[in-house]
Design a protein around this motif. Structure first.
Motif, PDB file in Angstrom:
ATOM      1  N   CYS A   1      11.949  -5.387 -13.398  1.00 30.88           N
ATOM      2  CA  CYS A   1      10.662  -5.013 -12.572  1.00 30.88           C
ATOM      3  C   CYS A   1       9.429  -5.554 -13.220  1.00 30.88           C
ATOM      4  O   CYS A   1       9.231  -4.650 -14.423  1.00 30.88           O
ATOM      5  CB  CYS A   1      10.617  -3.572 -12.042  1.00 30.88           C
ATOM      6  N   ASP A   2       8.751  -6.676 -12.932  1.00 31.35           N
ATOM      7  CA  ASP A   2       7.481  -6.967 -13.441  1.00 31.35           C
ATOM      8  C   ASP A   2       6.265  -6.640 -12.690  1.00 31.35           C
ATOM      9  O   ASP A   2       5.077  -7.181 -12.825  1.00 31.35           O
ATOM     10  CB  ASP A   2       7.623  -8.321 -13.881  1.00 31.35           C
ATOM     11  N   ALA A   3       6.415  -5.788 -11.693  1.00 28.91           N
ATOM     12  CA  ALA A   3       5.392  -5.492 -10.850  1.00 28.91           C
ATOM     13  C   ALA A   3       4.690  -4.242 -11.492  1.00 28.91           C
ATOM     14  O   ALA A   3       5.169  -3.130 -12.191  1.00 28.91           O
ATOM     15  CB  ALA A   3       5.803  -5.009  -9.367  1.00 28.91           C
ATOM     16  N   VAL A   4       3.357  -4.189 -11.429  1.00 36.32           N
ATOM     17  CA  VAL A   4       2.388  -3.074 -11.845  1.00 36.32           C
ATOM     18  C   VAL A   4       2.871  -1.955 -10.672  1.00 36.32           C
ATOM     19  O   VAL A   4       2.845  -2.119  -9.438  1.00 36.32           O
ATOM     20  CB  VAL A   4       0.972  -3.574 -11.612  1.00 36.32           C
ATOM     21  N   ILE A   5       3.068  -0.818 -11.212  1.00 36.59           N
ATOM     22  CA  ILE A   5       3.338   0.408 -10.386  1.00 36.59           C
ATOM     23  C   ILE A   5       2.074   1.511 -10.548  1.00 36.59           C
ATOM     24  O   ILE A   5       1.739   2.065 -11.566  1.00 36.59           O
ATOM     25  CB  ILE A   5       4.665   1.130 -10.937  1.00 36.59           C
ATOM     26  N   GLY A   6       1.733   1.714  -9.248  1.00 38.83           N
ATOM     27  CA  GLY A   6       0.741   2.863  -8.929  1.00 38.83           C
ATOM     28  C   GLY A   6       1.330   3.955  -8.165  1.00 38.83           C
ATOM     29  O   GLY A   6       2.283   3.915  -7.321  1.00 38.83           O
TER      30      GLY A   6
ATOM     31  N   ALA B   1       0.667  -1.233   0.070  1.00 38.16           N
ATOM     32  CA  ALA B   1      -0.122   0.071  -0.069  1.00 38.16           C
ATOM     33  C   ALA B   1       0.674   1.263  -0.012  1.00 38.16           C
ATOM     34  O   ALA B   1       2.006   1.088   0.477  1.00 38.16           O
ATOM     35  CB  ALA B   1      -0.976  -0.023   1.120  1.00 38.16           C
ATOM     36  N   ALA B   2       0.241   2.393  -0.465  1.00 38.40           N
ATOM     37  CA  ALA B   2       0.951   3.676  -0.271  1.00 38.40           C
ATOM     38  C   ALA B   2       1.312   3.925   0.922  1.00 38.40           C
ATOM     39  O   ALA B   2       0.595   3.654   2.163  1.00 38.40           O
ATOM     40  CB  ALA B   2       0.005   4.497  -0.927  1.00 38.40           C
ATOM     41  N   GLY B   3       2.386   4.755   1.365  1.00 42.07           N
ATOM     42  CA  GLY B   3       2.598   5.061   2.637  1.00 42.07           C
ATOM     43  C   GLY B   3       3.883   4.356   3.319  1.00 42.07           C
ATOM     44  O   GLY B   3       4.468   5.008   4.066  1.00 42.07           O
ATOM     45  N   PHE B   4       4.326   3.199   2.419  1.00 41.29           N
ATOM     46  CA  PHE B   4       5.758   2.630   2.769  1.00 41.29           C
ATOM     47  C   PHE B   4       6.715   3.491   1.822  1.00 41.29           C
ATOM     48  O   PHE B   4       7.476   3.978   2.422  1.00 41.29           O
ATOM     49  CB  PHE B   4       5.591   1.022   2.501  1.00 41.29           C
ATOM     50  N   ASP B   5       6.699   3.240   0.578  1.00 36.44           N
ATOM     51  CA  ASP B   5       7.530   3.968  -0.256  1.00 36.44           C
ATOM     52  C   ASP B   5       6.988   5.049  -0.700  1.00 36.44           C
ATOM     53  O   ASP B   5       6.436   5.297  -1.967  1.00 36.44           O
ATOM     54  CB  ASP B   5       7.787   2.818  -1.577  1.00 36.44           C
TER      55      ASP B   5
ATOM     56  N   ASP C   1      11.047  -7.390  -5.727  1.00 32.27           N
ATOM     57  CA  ASP C   1      12.131  -8.530  -5.303  1.00 32.27           C
ATOM     58  C   ASP C   1      11.375  -9.480  -4.189  1.00 32.27           C
ATOM     59  O   ASP C   1      11.448 -10.789  -4.317  1.00 32.27           O
ATOM     60  CB  ASP C   1      13.105  -8.184  -5.023  1.00 32.27           C
ATOM     61  N   LEU C   2      10.551  -8.942  -3.448  1.00 33.93           N
ATOM     62  CA  LEU C   2       9.830  -9.536  -2.256  1.00 33.93           C
ATOM     63  C   LEU C   2       8.662 -10.447  -2.874  1.00 33.93           C
ATOM     64  O   LEU C   2       8.043 -11.118  -2.028  1.00 33.93           O
ATOM     65  CB  LEU C   2       9.367  -8.441  -1.191  1.00 33.93           C
ATOM     66  N   GLY C   3       8.227 -10.207  -3.908  1.00 34.00           N
ATOM     67  CA  GLY C   3       6.963 -10.939  -4.650  1.00 34.00           C
ATOM     68  C   GLY C   3       5.959 -10.215  -4.510  1.00 34.00           C
ATOM     69  O   GLY C   3       4.715 -10.882  -4.972  1.00 34.00           O
ATOM     70  N   PHE C   4       6.019  -9.138  -4.280  1.00 27.18           N
ATOM     71  CA  PHE C   4       4.767  -8.091  -4.490  1.00 27.18           C
ATOM     72  C   PHE C   4       4.131  -8.121  -6.013  1.00 27.18           C
ATOM     73  O   PHE C   4       4.983  -7.780  -7.011  1.00 27.18           O
ATOM     74  CB  PHE C   4       4.602  -6.852  -3.953  1.00 27.18           C
ATOM     75  N   GLY C   5       2.807  -7.980  -6.184  1.00 22.23           N
ATOM     76  CA  GLY C   5       2.290  -8.154  -7.584  1.00 22.23           C
ATOM     77  C   GLY C   5       2.126  -6.767  -7.968  1.00 22.23           C
ATOM     78  O   GLY C   5       2.254  -6.516  -9.145  1.00 22.23           O
ATOM     79  N   PHE C   6       2.009  -5.748  -7.077  1.00 23.62           N
ATOM     80  CA  PHE C   6       1.893  -4.343  -7.508  1.00 23.62           C
ATOM     81  C   PHE C   6       2.701  -3.485  -6.215  1.00 23.62           C
ATOM     82  O   PHE C   6       2.558  -3.940  -5.321  1.00 23.62           O
ATOM     83  CB  PHE C   6       0.630  -3.836  -7.998  1.00 23.62           C
ATOM     84  N   VAL C   7       3.219  -2.239  -6.807  1.00 23.06           N
ATOM     85  CA  VAL C   7       3.757  -1.321  -5.824  1.00 23.06           C
ATOM     86  C   VAL C   7       2.927  -0.064  -5.773  1.00 23.06           C
ATOM     87  O   VAL C   7       3.162   0.431  -7.177  1.00 23.06           O
ATOM     88  CB  VAL C   7       5.313  -1.413  -5.943  1.00 23.06           C
ATOM     89  N   GLU C   8       2.600   0.398  -4.813  1.00 27.63           N
ATOM     90  CA  GLU C   8       2.066   1.695  -4.987  1.00 27.63           C
ATOM     91  C   GLU C   8       2.863   2.760  -4.148  1.00 27.63           C
ATOM     92  O   GLU C   8       3.069   2.539  -2.924  1.00 27.63           O
ATOM     93  CB  GLU C   8       0.595   1.749  -4.420  1.00 27.63           C
ATOM     94  N   VAL C   9       3.362   3.942  -4.813  1.00 29.89           N
ATOM     95  CA  VAL C   9       4.184   4.681  -4.102  1.00 29.89           C
ATOM     96  C   VAL C   9       3.327   6.026  -3.771  1.00 29.89           C
ATOM     97  O   VAL C   9       2.275   6.246  -4.326  1.00 29.89           O
ATOM     98  CB  VAL C   9       5.571   5.054  -5.332  1.00 29.89           C
TER      99      VAL C   9
END
Length: 392
Positions: free
Chosen positions: A168-173, A93-97, A108-116
């Motif tokens: 990086c194959d994760a979806v980025i929001g 979720a947003a708020g971490f990065d 790398d940790l295996g998340f399917g998507f990363v929201e910045v």
């Protein structure tokens, strides 16, 4: 002589023991062993104050110091949402990065998507410290960061660099916020759409953080309609191929009547969005909270105490929109079962944050493994088959 011999034996025993512990720790760290992280690594991390520990997590992820997850996502976890293909439905979720520093490490940790984010147009420091508090007895966190941000330009630079890479194959929001003292909040979001829409897979209009004065009032029906008309027009004006889906993140403290108003606006033609995120942190403090030292701190509460409220809200919104608008479910997800509850309530994918604070990186694989087992047990071949099953 006998004393000297005993000293040598004790020294040898210490060296052997220390070496064994070091080897065990290194192997457990490399394998992302969940018990080792939960019982050893995370208690050590929690010796730091919460914000310093958060910063440590960002640095470790930024420099990709944690070994890449070796778990292979099964086909059943693949899902397509708002035209984007997710390798699995578990996101951060947003708020971490907040500043887009750690996208590759989180992938790398295996998340399917990363929201910045949340990202504001101009850099701002956020609220004064201390502004993050753990409630360990409740597996919860209270934060009042207040949109501390390095600004659009810095995030644009970092995400442009990520987009040029092939690993990086994760979806980025990108989660957009407004500056605290902005004279034109709507324009803050419009600027974010125009500047960052070209480097992300989806954009989030965050009008539900409890830590920026006046922000939640933008969920009011008439204000929301004006805001969404502006950001939808801005998104539609982006170059072809760079028109990301628009999502709105909602607060869990809305009444059912307010939800009805909001769902009416987000489904209207000129203000229609592509998805909703349910939910942000809560300003409520459940009577069940065990921690007495931090529960009275101002800010948004996240973690296990939010789980049931956010899941219920997902179900309510899924029914109000007749399942026509995809939902990202977030709030209190610690297990595959927690994620599955949100999916069956109507979420197409889910996000975590607080569980990462308490259990560390192995929680990502744990949730995915448990979720895939639950899908198989109920005879589902994919995530999409389970979405909204309990809300019907």
């Amino acid at each position: 002589m006998r004393s000297l011999s005993l000293q040598r034996k004790l020294r040898s025993l210490f060296i052997v023991s220390a070496s064994g512990v070091a080897v065990y720790g290194a192997v457990s760290f490399y394998k992302n062993d969940k018990i080792f992280y939960k019982n050893v690594v995370m208690p050590l991390v929690h010796l730091f104050d919460p914000e310093s520990a958060h910063r440590l997590g960002i640095v470790v992820s930024k420099y990709r110091l944690i070994p890449k997850s070796r778990y292979i996502d099964p086909e059943s976890l693949r899902v397509t949402v708002f035209g984007k293909q997710f390798k699995n439905p578990i996101g951060i979720a947003a708020g971490f990065d907040k500043h887009a520093e750690a996208v590759l490490g989180l992938s790398d940790l295996g998340f399917g998507f990363v929201e910045v984010g949340s990202v504001t147009p101009e850099p701002q420091p956020g609220n004064d410290r201390p502004r993050v508090f753990r409630l360990p007895e409740d597996h919860a966190v209270v934060n009042r960061y207040g949109f501390n941000s390095e600004g659009h330009d810095k995030v644009l630079e970092r995400l442009s660099s990520v987009r040029r890479r092939q690993d990086c194959d994760a979806v980025i929001g990108v989660n957009l916020g407004k500056n605290k003292n902005s004279a034109d909040p709507v324009n803050d979001y419009v600027m974010g759409v125009k500047k960052l829409g070209v480097v992300c897979d989806y954009l989030v209009i965050n009008i539900s953080s409890p830590n920026t004065p006046g922000l939640r009032s933008m969920q009011d029906k008439s204000v929301l309609r004006n805001l969404l008309k502006a950001v939808v027009d801005a998104r539609n004006g982006l170059p072809d191929g760079c028109k990301p889906p628009l999502l709105v993140k909602l607060a869990p403290d809305l009444s059912y009547e307010e939800l009805q108003d909001i769902t009416q606006v987000v489904t209207e033609k000129q203000t229609r969005v592509d998805g909703l995120i349910i939910s942000n942190t809560t300003v409520e403090r459940p009577l069940s909270l065990l921690n007495n030292s931090s529960k009275s701190e101002a800010g948004g509460l996240s973690g296990k105490p939010l789980k049931n409220a956010s899941t219920k809200m997902i179900g309510d919104v899924y029914r109000l929109t007749r399942g026509e608008i995809p939902i990202i479910g977030v709030g209190g997800v610690f297990t595959g079962g927690d994620a599955y509850e949100k999916i069956k309530a109507g979420a197409s994918v889910v996000q975590i944050y607080t569980s990462l604070v308490y259990e560390g990186p192995p929680v990502v694989t744990k949730i995915k493994q448990e979720l895939s087992q639950l899908l198989a047990k109920d005879g589902y071949n994919s995530i999409s088959e389970a979405v909204g099953r309990s809300a019907q």
